[in-house]
Design a protein around this motif. Structure first.
Motif, PDB file in Angstrom:
ATOM      1  N   LEU A 179      10.819  -2.249  11.881  1.00  0.00           N
ATOM      2  CA  LEU A 179       9.997  -2.384  10.690  1.00  0.00           C
ATOM      3  C   LEU A 179       8.714  -1.588  10.907  1.00  0.00           C
ATOM      4  O   LEU A 179       8.177  -1.531  12.011  1.00  0.00           O
ATOM      5  CB  LEU A 179       9.671  -3.851  10.424  1.00  0.00           C
ATOM      6  N   ARG A 180       8.271  -0.986   9.837  1.00  0.00           N
ATOM      7  CA  ARG A 180       7.082  -0.161   9.846  1.00  0.00           C
ATOM      8  C   ARG A 180       5.932  -0.989   9.296  1.00  0.00           C
ATOM      9  O   ARG A 180       6.147  -1.799   8.388  1.00  0.00           O
ATOM     10  CB  ARG A 180       7.388   1.008   8.904  1.00  0.00           C
ATOM     11  N   GLU A 181       4.720  -0.811   9.813  1.00  0.00           N
ATOM     12  CA  GLU A 181       3.577  -1.497   9.209  1.00  0.00           C
ATOM     13  C   GLU A 181       3.241  -0.804   7.887  1.00  0.00           C
ATOM     14  O   GLU A 181       3.533   0.368   7.699  1.00  0.00           O
ATOM     15  CB  GLU A 181       2.372  -1.465  10.152  1.00  0.00           C
ATOM     16  N   ASP A 182       2.650  -1.546   6.975  1.00  0.00           N
ATOM     17  CA  ASP A 182       2.363  -1.025   5.637  1.00  0.00           C
ATOM     18  C   ASP A 182       1.114  -0.149   5.672  1.00  0.00           C
ATOM     19  O   ASP A 182       0.032  -0.576   5.284  1.00  0.00           O
ATOM     20  CB  ASP A 182       2.176  -2.205   4.668  1.00  0.00           C
ATOM     21  N   GLU A 183       1.282   1.066   6.169  1.00  0.00           N
ATOM     22  CA  GLU A 183       0.157   1.993   6.268  1.00  0.00           C
ATOM     23  C   GLU A 183       0.461   3.266   5.503  1.00  0.00           C
ATOM     24  O   GLU A 183       1.577   3.777   5.568  1.00  0.00           O
ATOM     25  CB  GLU A 183      -0.103   2.361   7.738  1.00  0.00           C
ATOM     26  N   ILE A 184      -0.555   3.754   4.815  1.00  0.00           N
ATOM     27  CA  ILE A 184      -0.366   4.987   4.042  1.00  0.00           C
ATOM     28  C   ILE A 184      -0.421   6.177   4.994  1.00  0.00           C
ATOM     29  O   ILE A 184      -1.331   6.300   5.802  1.00  0.00           O
ATOM     30  CB  ILE A 184      -1.453   5.110   2.956  1.00  0.00           C
ATOM     31  N   VAL A 212      12.567   4.139   6.912  1.00  0.00           N
ATOM     32  CA  VAL A 212      12.099   3.119   7.850  1.00  0.00           C
ATOM     33  C   VAL A 212      11.418   2.021   7.034  1.00  0.00           C
ATOM     34  O   VAL A 212      10.454   2.269   6.308  1.00  0.00           O
ATOM     35  CB  VAL A 212      11.118   3.709   8.894  1.00  0.00           C
ATOM     36  N   LEU A 213      11.944   0.822   7.148  1.00  0.00           N
ATOM     37  CA  LEU A 213      11.566  -0.272   6.255  1.00  0.00           C
ATOM     38  C   LEU A 213      10.139  -0.777   6.490  1.00  0.00           C
ATOM     39  O   LEU A 213       9.725  -0.975   7.620  1.00  0.00           O
ATOM     40  CB  LEU A 213      12.579  -1.412   6.451  1.00  0.00           C
ATOM     41  N   ASN A 214       9.443  -0.994   5.392  1.00  0.00           N
ATOM     42  CA  ASN A 214       8.062  -1.486   5.375  1.00  0.00           C
ATOM     43  C   ASN A 214       8.054  -3.016   5.530  1.00  0.00           C
ATOM     44  O   ASN A 214       8.627  -3.741   4.723  1.00  0.00           O
ATOM     45  CB  ASN A 214       7.455  -1.064   4.021  1.00  0.00           C
ATOM     46  N   ARG A 215       7.397  -3.498   6.573  1.00  0.00           N
ATOM     47  CA  ARG A 215       7.379  -4.933   6.868  1.00  0.00           C
ATOM     48  C   ARG A 215       6.784  -5.743   5.712  1.00  0.00           C
ATOM     49  O   ARG A 215       7.265  -6.812   5.363  1.00  0.00           O
ATOM     50  CB  ARG A 215       6.555  -5.182   8.142  1.00  0.00           C
ATOM     51  N   GLN A 216       5.721  -5.207   5.126  1.00  0.00           N
ATOM     52  CA  GLN A 216       5.025  -5.939   4.061  1.00  0.00           C
ATOM     53  C   GLN A 216       5.932  -6.106   2.832  1.00  0.00           C
ATOM     54  O   GLN A 216       5.851  -7.111   2.137  1.00  0.00           O
ATOM     55  CB  GLN A 216       3.729  -5.198   3.699  1.00  0.00           C
ATOM     56  N   GLU A 272       0.841  -1.205   0.000  1.00  0.00           N
ATOM     57  CA  GLU A 272       0.000   0.000   0.000  1.00  0.00           C
ATOM     58  C   GLU A 272       0.871   1.249   0.000  1.00  0.00           C
ATOM     59  O   GLU A 272       0.585   2.223  -0.665  1.00  0.00           O
ATOM     60  CB  GLU A 272      -0.858   0.025   1.282  1.00  0.00           C
ATOM     61  N   SER A 273       1.928   1.198   0.829  1.00  0.00           N
ATOM     62  CA  SER A 273       2.799   2.367   0.977  1.00  0.00           C
ATOM     63  C   SER A 273       4.190   2.017   0.464  1.00  0.00           C
ATOM     64  O   SER A 273       4.492   0.864   0.186  1.00  0.00           O
ATOM     65  CB  SER A 273       2.846   2.799   2.444  1.00  0.00           C
ATOM     66  N   GLY A 315       5.683   6.354   4.173  1.00  0.00           N
ATOM     67  CA  GLY A 315       4.257   6.043   4.152  1.00  0.00           C
ATOM     68  C   GLY A 315       3.508   6.553   2.929  1.00  0.00           C
ATOM     69  O   GLY A 315       2.277   6.499   2.898  1.00  0.00           O
ATOM     70  N   CYS A 316       4.217   7.044   1.909  1.00  0.00           N
ATOM     71  CA  CYS A 316       3.489   7.584   0.749  1.00  0.00           C
ATOM     72  C   CYS A 316       2.745   6.484  -0.012  1.00  0.00           C
ATOM     73  O   CYS A 316       3.223   5.356  -0.128  1.00  0.00           O
ATOM     74  CB  CYS A 316       4.457   8.301  -0.192  1.00  0.00           C
ATOM     75  N   ASN A 317       1.603   6.884  -0.538  1.00  0.00           N
ATOM     76  CA  ASN A 317       0.737   5.984  -1.297  1.00  0.00           C
ATOM     77  C   ASN A 317       1.427   5.520  -2.591  1.00  0.00           C
ATOM     78  O   ASN A 317       2.077   6.309  -3.260  1.00  0.00           O
ATOM     79  CB  ASN A 317      -0.545   6.758  -1.637  1.00  0.00           C
TER      80      ASN A 317
END
Lengths: 489, 481, 100
Positions: free
Chosen positions: C62-67, B51-55, B19-20, B25-27
C-alpha cells in the motif's frame, strides 16, 4: 576485440584504464557496422547518445569510484520503456511511441553506469518464438543466417551472440529469454517472479512476464542480475528481500547438491542430440560432486495448454489499451470511435490478433470457468509439482528447447506446433521460479544447444552457481558464432 | 393504481476524499488545466503499474462501517473490460466477486415509519477520464475531447438491495447516504462536480408477487430531485405499459431534466459482457481486524446517534434534531453555540431560522458562515438578558452578517438597546396615553384588545426599542388605576 | 469448439479488431485448435484446487496518500495522435456496436 569480451573481462580492463569506455563502445559499433546488415538485431541504434554516455563513464572511471557496470555497452529489448527513446514493441501501432518514463530496470542499469547501445528487435509485443512476428524486419541467427534467433527476445540474443552488444536485457513470458539464448549459444536468465521489477516492461501477460539478462557467460548474468534485482515501490508484485552477492557465490562448490532430472522432460519427442547433451551435462555435474536423481513433474504435459490459455486471456487485456487515443498511430479514416478503434487495432499482426481473440473468447462469462479457471487450476497443480520436486532436489535440469534453432518461416503458419517449442521453458513462468539457460554443446551441424537449470523461488544463487561451474568445466568446448558467420559469409 | 408494487435499487458512485489518486500519486484537486494531473499510471501508458493508496482503502472501509457493512478481510481487484476513449487501459480496475464491504443496511424514516434498505456491497474502483463533447450533445457532436485529470481518482461504488419502494424513498435514501458520507468525510458528495453520481434500477410487480418484473436502468440523474422525478416518471410509464398489457423492455434509459421524461438509450437484450478477470498486478487486498477496529474507533458520531442525543440531551423536538443533524457541520455549529447560550431551543430556532435562511440566500454552507457560533451566542445572550427584543435581534444579525461585527458592538453603535427601565418607559407611555384618548377610553370600557394597539404605539414611539412586555404591564397598571 | 466465421467476427468486434479477408479465412480454424487445447486439461482432477492467479504468494503493498509530481502537460500529450487545445481528440463517441 573488445566487442566479443565479457562484462567481467571488460570491467577489469576498464578499471585498470587499459581501455576506455569510448573505445569499447566504438568497438561494438564497428562490429554492428560489420554484421548488422546481415543480422538485423536492432530496431533503434543510439550511436551518438552511446558515445556521450561512454565519455561520462570514462570520467567516472577516471575518478576511481565507478559503479559496477560502468562503461559496459548493453542492448535493451524494445518492449522495455526508455524515456525519450522510441519503444516500439516491434509493432506498427507503436512505431513512433516515445515513453515519458524509464522502466525501473533501465533506471537501475543507468545508475550502474551502462551505455545503452540501442533497442532490439522482438516478436511484436513479445508474442512469438522466432522474432519473425516483428512488424519491422526479421532477425537472423548469427550461427546460421537461414535460421531464426529464437524469440521473442531474438534481437537481444542475436546482438549479444554477434558481438553487437556485450549483454542485453530481454523479457520472458514463456521462454522468451531462455529459448533465444539457447538458439544463439549464449546465457539467458529468467529470474524469480517479483525479484526484478516489471515497471516499464510493456506487458504481454503480467502474471507470466519477467525481465532478465542475456549474456555471454553465467558470471555476466550474475552481474547484470545484481544491477537490476531488488524491490521497487512502483511494481506492486515486487518482493522485498535481502539480495545475496550473486557473483561471490559463483565460486562455491556443489558437493552434495542434488540435481533433479524430470523424466517427463526427457521423453521421446526430444531431439536425440539435445537429449544426449543433457545426459552429458549430468555427468559433468556428477563429476563436480553433485548427485543426479530422477524426479517427476507429473503435470508437465499440461503446461502448454495451461500456459497458452492463461497467457492469451492476459494478453487480450494488456493489449486493449492500444486504442489510438493517447499514444501510438491511428490508422485509417474514422467517423466514430468504434471504427477508429477497429482500424487502429487492425494493424496488429496476426499472432497478436490470434492471442487477443482467444483471450477474448475465454474471458467471456460462458467460457470463463471451463477455460480460464481450469487453466489456472492446472497451473496450481504444476506449482505443486515443483514444490514436491524441490523437496527432493536443489535444482532441476532439462533441455531449454526440444530442438536447436529452426529455419526461418518454418513454423509460422502452425501456431500450435510453434507453441510446442515453449514446453520446457513455460513451466518456469507458470511456477514463477528462476530458470537459466546455458550453452551445453553443439549439434553435428554446429548449432548451439542449451540446457535449462531451474531452481527454488529466489534461489538464483544456486542456479547461477551450477551453471557457472558447468561452464568453467567445459570452457574449452565453447565456440563463438562470429567464426561461423564469417565461414558462411 | 394500487395494484403494482415499485421495486427500486440504486447504484451510487462517490469519489473519495484522498489527496492523490487511487493507484498513483497524481493530485485529485478539481478544476486543473486539462491533462495536467496525469502520469503513466492513470493515463494507462503501457508498462506502468498500479500501487494502491492506503487512504482510499481506509475511506472505503469507513463508508462500509457507516453503512453497517461487513468488512471483508480479503478482497480482490478485477479488471472490467470495455472500450471507451475515457477509459485509458480499456479496462477499469474494480472489484467484482469479492468486494471490500458487503451486507450493510441503512435505516430510513419515511413519514413516521422506519424502513431498512439493504446495502449489497461497497467496493473500491477507479474513476474514468472526462470527455467533452463538441456540439450540442454526445450524439450530434462530430468529435470529443479527452481530459484524463479525473482518471484514476478513487471511487466507491455502493449498491443497494432492491429494497426501495418509492421514488420518495429513493430520494430519502440518497439524502441519508450523502449525510453519512459527509459525516465520515469519505466524500464531499458534490453532485454538480460529479463526485456523487447515481444510477437507478426500477421495475414493477403485482402487489403480493415475489418475482421481480423487467427492470430498466436510468442514467443521467444529476440531482436528488432528478432521481425522484425520474423514478416517478418511470414508475408511471411502466405502470401504464403493464396495465395496457404491454411489455417493459430491459433497457437503459436517459433522464431528460428539461423535458421531465426518460427515453431509451440502448437495448440491454444482450447484456454487456465485461470479461472480468482478477488483475494479476494487484494481490488480494488484506485488511486485518486491528485496522478495521481502529477505523471504527475513530468514526465520528453518526447522524442517527447524534439526532437521538440532541433529543435526549437538549430536549429538542424530533423535527429540530432531524434538521440540525442533516449535516455534521450544522450539528457542530449548533452545539458550539449551545456552549455559549444554555438554551438549546432558542439556539435551534435561530440556527434553523435566520441563520440558514441568510446562508441559503447567499448560497453559502454553514461551515463558511460569516457569523461564527460564538458570535451568534453573543447575540442570543442579549435576547436572554432583555438587552434587545427578538425583532431588533433579527436586524442585529443582518448587520452581523454584513459587517462581521459582534452583536454588542452593533447594538451599542446603533443605540438599539431595549428600553426596560421604568423611568424611560413611563415618559413614552404617558405620551402615548395622552395622544390616544379613544383607544384608552375603549380599554377602560372593557375592550381589552385595545391594549395591543397602545403597546404598538409605544413600540413605534420608541423606535422598536421598548421592551414590549414591560410596556404592556405598565400600560395596564396605569389605565386600571 | 469449432468457431464459425460469424462467431469469430463477433469476437473481433468485442476486441475491436479489424480483420483482413485473409485473416478471416485462416483464423477461425487456428483459434479453434488453440481453444481445443483445453480438452487435454480435462483429464486433470482439479476438484478443490484453488486457481493460481499469481505465480508467487505475495501481499499487496500500500502506498501512502501523498501527491507526487504529474507529467508536464506537453509530455502527457506528446504521444497523442490528435491533440487539440490540450486535449486528446477522438471522433464521435458511440457505444452501439459497430456495423461494418
Amino acid at each position: 576485440m573488445f566487442s566479443s569480451m565479457t562484462i567481467s573481462q571488460l570491467r577489469t580492463l576498464l578499471r585498470a584504464r587499459e581501455v576506455s569506455a569510448e573505445e569499447v563502445v566504438i568497438s561494438v559499433f564497428d562490429q554492428i557496422d560489420k554484421v548488422e546488415g546481415d543480422i538485423e538485431a536492432y530496431v533503434t541504434l543510439c550511436r551518438s547518445e552511446a558515445l556521450v554516455q561512454a565519455k561520462r563513464a570514462d570520467a567516472l572511471l577516471k575518478e576511481g569510484n565507478a559503479p559496477d557496470l560502468c562503461g559496459i555497452p548493453i542492448a535493451i529489448k524494445d518492449n522495455i520503456s526508455t524515456a525519450g527513446l522510441k519503444t516500439t514493441c516491434a509493432s506498427r501501432i507503436l512505431d513512433d511511441y516515445v515513453p515519458p518514463f524509464d522502466a525501473t530496470v533501465v533506471t537501475k542499469l543507468k545508475e550502474a553506469g551502462v551505455v545503452i547501445v540501442g533497442k532490439t528487435n522482438l516478436d511484436e509485443f513479445a508474442l512469438g518464438s522466432s522474432t519473425e512476428n516483428s512488424q519491422f524486419h526479421v532477425t537472423r541467427n548469427p550461427w546460421d543466417r537461414s535460421r531464426v534467433p529464437g524469440g521473442s527476445s531474438g534481437g537481444s540474443a542475436a546482438a549479444v551472440a554477434a558481438g553487437e552488444a556485450i549483454a542485453a536485457l530481454g523479457s520472458d513470458t514463456g521462454g522468451s529469454i531462455r529459448q533465444p539464448a539457447a538458439f544463439c549459444g549464449i546465457v539467458g536468465l529468467k529470474p524469480t517472479y517479483g525479484l526484478v521489477s516489471r515497471y516499464g516492461l510493456i506487458p504481454a501477460a503480467p502474471s507470466l512476464d519477467h525481465v532478465g539478462p542475456l549474456t555471454r557467460d553465467v558470471r555476466d548474468a550474475a552481474l547484470v542480475l545484481q544491477a537490476i534485482a531488488g524491490w521497487d515501490g512502483k511494481d506492486p508484485t515486487s518482493v522485498q528481500k535481502e539480495l545475496p552477492n550473486y557473483e561471490a557465490v559463483l565460486s562455491e562448490d556443489i558437493t552434495g547438491l542434488v540435481v533433479g532430472l524430470p523424466k517427463e522432460l526427457l521423453d521421446n519427442e526430444l531431439d536425440p542430440e539435445a537429449k544426449e547433451a543433457i545426459f552429458g551435462v549430468a555427468n559433468v555435474l556428477e563429476s563436480l560432486g553433485a548427485r543426479v536423481e530422477a524426479i517427476s513433474l507429473p503435470h508437465a504435459e499440461y503446461a502448454m495448454a495451461s500456459f497458452y490459455l492463461i497467457a492469451s486471456a492476459e494478453i487480450s487485456s494488456s493489449l486493449a489499451c492500444f486504442d489510438g487515443v493517447r499514444l501510438g498511430k491511428r490508422y485509417g479514416e474514422a467517423k466514430d470511435t468504434t471504427s477508429m478503434f477497429m482500424k487502429t487495432r487492425g494493424q496488429l499482426g496476426i499472432e497478436a490478433k490470434r492471442r487477443i481473440l482467444v483471450g477474448t473468447a475465454i474471458l467471456q462469462e460462458d467460457n470463463y470457468t471451463t477455460y480460464f479457471v481450469k487453466a489456472q487450476k492446472v497451473r496450481t497443480k504444476i506449482r505443486e509439482d515443483f514444490q514436491q520436486a524441490f523437496g527432493r532436489c536443489d535444482v532441476i535440469l532439462s533441455p531449454t528447447t526440444p530442438t536447436p534453432a529452426f529455419t526461418l518461416g518454418h513454423k509460422l503458419d502452425r501456431p500450435v506446433i510453434m507453441y510446442k517449442s515453449d514446453v520446457y521453458t513455460s513451466l518456469a513462468n507458470l511456477a514463477g521460479i528462476p530458470a537459466l539457460s546455458v550453452p551445453c554443446g553443439y549439434t553435428e551441424g554446429g548449432l548451439p544447444l542449451g540446457m535449462q537449470i531451474m531452481g527454488k523461488p529466489f534461489d538464483e544463487a544456486t542456479v547461477l552457481k551450477v551453471g557457472h561451474l558447468y561452464e568453467q568445466q567445459t570452457a574449452s568446448e565453447r565456440r563463438l558464432p562470429q567464426k561461423e558467420v564469417k565461414a558462411n559469409g | 393504481m394500487a395494484d403494482w408494487e415499485v421495486i427500486i435499487g440504486l447504484e451510487i458512485h462517490a469519489e473519495l476524499l484522498t489527496e492523490s489518486k487511487v493507484f498513483c500519486g497524481c493530485n485529485t484537486e478539481f478544476g486543473g488545466e486539462p491533462n495536467s494531473q496525469v502520469c503513466p499510471v492513470c493515463m494507462g501508458l503501457p508498462g506502468a503499474l498500479p500501487v494502491l493508496n492506503r487512504q482510499a482503502v481506509e475511506l472505503a472501509i469507513k463508508a462500509g462501517l457507516a453503512l453497517n457493512c461487513t468488512i471483508n478481510g480479503t478482497s480482490q481487484f478485477d479488471r472490467k473490460h470495455y472500450f471507451y476513449p475515457d477509459l485509458p487501459k480499456a479496462y477499469q480496475i474494480s472489484q467484482n466477486d469479492r468486494p471490500l464491504c458487503s451486507h450493510g443496511m441503512v435505516e430510513l424514516s419515511v413519514g413516521d415509519r422506519k424502513r431498512q434498505i439493504g446495502i449489497q456491497r461497497v467496493h473500491l474502483e477507479e474513476e474514468a477520464g472526462k470527455s467533452v463533447h463538441v456540439g450540442d450533445s454526445i450524439i450530434s457532436s462530430e468529435y470529443s475531447l479527452l481530459d484524463y485529470n479525473r482518471s484514476g481518482i478513487a471511487l466507491v461504488e455502493i449498491v443497494t438491495e432492491p429494497d426501495i419502494r418509492s421514488a420518495e424513498e429513493a430520494r430519502l435514501f440518497l439524502e441519508k447516504l450523502k449525510t453519512l458520507l459527509e459525516y465520515t468525510e469519505v466524500s464531499d458528495c458534490k453532485m454538480e462536480e460529479g463526485s456523487l453520481r447515481c444510477d437507478a434500477n426500477i421495475s414493477l410487480r403485482p402487489k403480493g408477487s415475489s418475482a421481480y418484473g423487467v427492470k430498466t436502468e436510468i442514467k443521467n440523474l444529476n440531482s436528488f430531485r432528478a432521481v425522484q422525478r425520474a423514478l416517478e416518471f418511470e414508475a408511471d410509464r411502466q405502470r401504464r405499459l403493464l396495465q395496457a398489457k404491454e411489455v417493459v423492455l430491459p433497457e437503459t434509459r436517459h433522464w431528460d431534466e428539461a423535458k421531465g421524461m426518460t427515453f431509451s438509450m440502448r437495448s440491454k437484450a444482450k447484456a454487456a459482457d465485461y470479461r472480468y478477470m482478477p488483475d494479476p498486478n494487484l494481490y488480494p487486498l488484506q485488511v486485518d481486524e486491528a485496522w478495521i477496529e481502529s477505523i471504527r474507533q475513530n468514526l465520528p458520531e453518526l447522524p442517527d446517534a447524534k439526532r437521538d442525543r440532541f433529543i435526549n440531551d437538549y430536549d429538542l423536538p424530533p423535527y429540530d434534531a432531524d434538521v440540525l443533524t442533516t449535516s455534521r457541520h450544522l450539528a457542530d455549529y449548533f452545539e458550539a453555540c449551545v456552549q455559549e447560550v444554555d438554551e438549546p431551543k432558542l439556539v435551534s430556532n435561530w440556527v434553523m431560522g435566520e441563520v440558514l435562511r441568510w446562508l441559503k440566500a447567499h448560497e453559502l454552507e454553514i461551515e463558511s458562515s460569516p457569523v461564527a457560533p460564538k458570535e451568534l451566542g453573543g447575540l442570543l445572550k442579549l435576547i436572554q438578558e432583555d438587552v434587545v427584543s427578538t425583532i431588533v435581534a433579527k436586524d442585529v444579525l443582518s448587520e452581523m452578517f454584513a459587517t462581521g461585527k459582534s452583536a454588542v458592538e452593533i447594538v451599542d453603535e446603533k443605540g438599539w438597546r431595549q428600553i426596560s427601565d421604568a423611568d424611560s418607559l413611563e415618559a413614552i407611555i404617558d405620551g402615548v396615553i395622552a395622544e390616544n384618548p379613544g383607544p384608552v377610553a375603549d380599554f377602560q370600557k372593557g375592550k381589552t384588545k385595545a391594549i395591543g394597539f397602545l403597546v404598538g404605539q409605544v413600540m413605534k414611539a420608541s423606535k422598536g426599542q421598548a421592551n414590549p412586555q414591560k410596556a404592556n404591564e405598565m400600560l395596564r397598571q396605569k389605565l386600571q388605576k | 469448439m469449432e468457431l464459425s466465421l460469424k462467431e469469430m467476427e463477433e469476437l473481433a468486434l468485442i476486441a475491436r479488431l479489424y480483420l483482413t479477408e485473409e485473416e478471416k479465412k485462416i483464423l477461425p480454424q487456428q483459434i479453434s485448435s488453440i481453444l481445443d487445447m483445453v480438452h487435454s486439461l480435462e483429464t486433470v482432477d482439479t476438484e478443490d484446487v484453488e486457481p493460481t492467479i499469481y505465480p508467487i504468494t505475495g501481499s499487496g503493498v500500500l502506498r501512502e496518500d501523498e501527491i507526487l509530481p504529474s507529467l508536464a502537460v506537453k509530455d502527457a500529450l506528446a504521444n497523442g495522435p490528435d491533440i487539440v487545445d490540450g486535449y486528446f481528440r477522438v471522433p464521435r463517441i458511440i457505444e452501439e456496436e459497430y456495423e461494418s
